[in-house]
Design a protein around this motif. Structure first.
Motif, PDB file in Angstrom:
ATOM      1  N   LEU A  20       0.809  -1.220   0.000  1.00 39.99           N
ATOM      2  CA  LEU A  20       0.000   0.000   0.000  1.00 39.99           C
ATOM      3  C   LEU A  20       0.844   1.272   0.000  1.00 39.99           C
ATOM      4  N   GLU A  21       2.126   1.156   0.305  1.00 40.55           N
ATOM      5  CA  GLU A  21       2.991   2.327   0.293  1.00 40.55           C
ATOM      6  C   GLU A  21       3.408   2.704  -1.122  1.00 40.55           C
ATOM      7  N   VAL A  22       3.217   1.804  -2.084  1.00 35.00           N
ATOM      8  CA  VAL A  22       3.547   2.103  -3.479  1.00 35.00           C
ATOM      9  C   VAL A  22       2.479   3.042  -4.022  1.00 35.00           C
ATOM     10  N   GLN A  23       2.908   4.164  -4.568  1.00 30.51           N
ATOM     11  CA  GLN A  23       1.970   5.181  -5.047  1.00 30.51           C
ATOM     12  C   GLN A  23       1.974   5.312  -6.566  1.00 30.51           C
ATOM     13  N   ASP A  24       2.386   4.283  -7.275  1.00 29.59           N
ATOM     14  CA  ASP A  24       2.484   4.339  -8.725  1.00 29.59           C
ATOM     15  C   ASP A  24       1.146   3.949  -9.342  1.00 29.59           C
ATOM     16  N   GLU A  25       0.529   4.882 -10.075  1.00 28.22           N
ATOM     17  CA  GLU A  25      -0.777   4.617 -10.679  1.00 28.22           C
ATOM     18  C   GLU A  25      -0.701   3.585 -11.791  1.00 28.22           C
ATOM     19  N   GLU A  26       0.450   3.492 -12.446  1.00 25.99           N
ATOM     20  CA  GLU A  26       0.602   2.529 -13.533  1.00 25.99           C
ATOM     21  C   GLU A  26       0.598   1.093 -13.019  1.00 25.99           C
ATOM     22  N   LYS A  27       1.016   0.906 -11.787  1.00 30.00           N
ATOM     23  CA  LYS A  27       1.073  -0.434 -11.191  1.00 30.00           C
ATOM     24  C   LYS A  27      -0.159  -0.741 -10.338  1.00 30.00           C
ATOM     25  N   ARG A  28      -1.162   0.102 -10.416  1.00 33.20           N
ATOM     26  CA  ARG A  28      -2.315  -0.038  -9.519  1.00 33.20           C
ATOM     27  C   ARG A  28      -3.037  -1.371  -9.684  1.00 33.20           C
ATOM     28  N   GLU A  76      -7.867   2.421   3.753  1.00 28.40           N
ATOM     29  CA  GLU A  76      -8.864   3.479   3.582  1.00 28.40           C
ATOM     30  C   GLU A  76      -8.326   4.597   2.695  1.00 28.40           C
ATOM     31  N   LEU A  77      -7.075   4.970   2.881  1.00 29.80           N
ATOM     32  CA  LEU A  77      -6.464   6.003   2.051  1.00 29.80           C
ATOM     33  C   LEU A  77      -6.381   5.554   0.598  1.00 29.80           C
ATOM     34  N   PHE A  78      -6.034   4.291   0.384  1.00 34.31           N
ATOM     35  CA  PHE A  78      -5.934   3.750  -0.970  1.00 34.31           C
ATOM     36  C   PHE A  78      -7.293   3.771  -1.661  1.00 34.31           C
TER      37      PHE A  78
END
Length: 117
Positions: A20-28, A76-78
């Motif tokens: 969940l710490e990964v913030q890359d939209e391409e890897k979502r 929840e943030l995700f």
């Protein structure tokens, strides 16, 4: 002696936090797939974690509480980020459509409305 199911639960929880710490939209999409697998694993482990607990397991459980809280907050943030992105995409779609056809909402029945008073 701590049960293997409790140790596996903690490992799955820590993996979820790292994912969940990964913030890359391409890897979502891959992140969501990994999250699903880990949440399913936790669900299967849930049935193996039953009372009675030893003193050592109770202490281990107390260590798990802050980790669980952190994981819940990150989940929840995700989900909020995903919801925001969905609403943002919907707004862009509507504004693009309005840009492409600006007269779509104009009355075309041949009547004239005088807006002056």
């Amino acid at each position: 002696m701590i049960r293997e199911s409790l140790i596996s639960w903690r490992k799955a929880t820590e993996m979820l936090i790292r994912i969940l710490e990964v913030q890359d939209e391409e890897k979502r999409d891959s992140i969501i797939d990994k999250m699903d697998k880990l949440l399913e694993e936790r669900e299967t482990l849930k049935s193996a974690i039953q009372a009675p607990f030893t003193e050592e397991e109770l202490a281990f459980g107390q260590e798990l509480l802050p980790i669980e809280k952190l994981m819940t907050e990150k989940l929840e943030l995700f989900t909020k980020e995903i919801r925001f992105d969905i609403t943002d995409q919907q707004k862009k779609k509507v504004s693009l459509h309005a840009y492409m056809d600006p007269y779509a909402n104009v009355f075309r029945d041949g009547t004239f409305y005088d807006k002056k008073k």
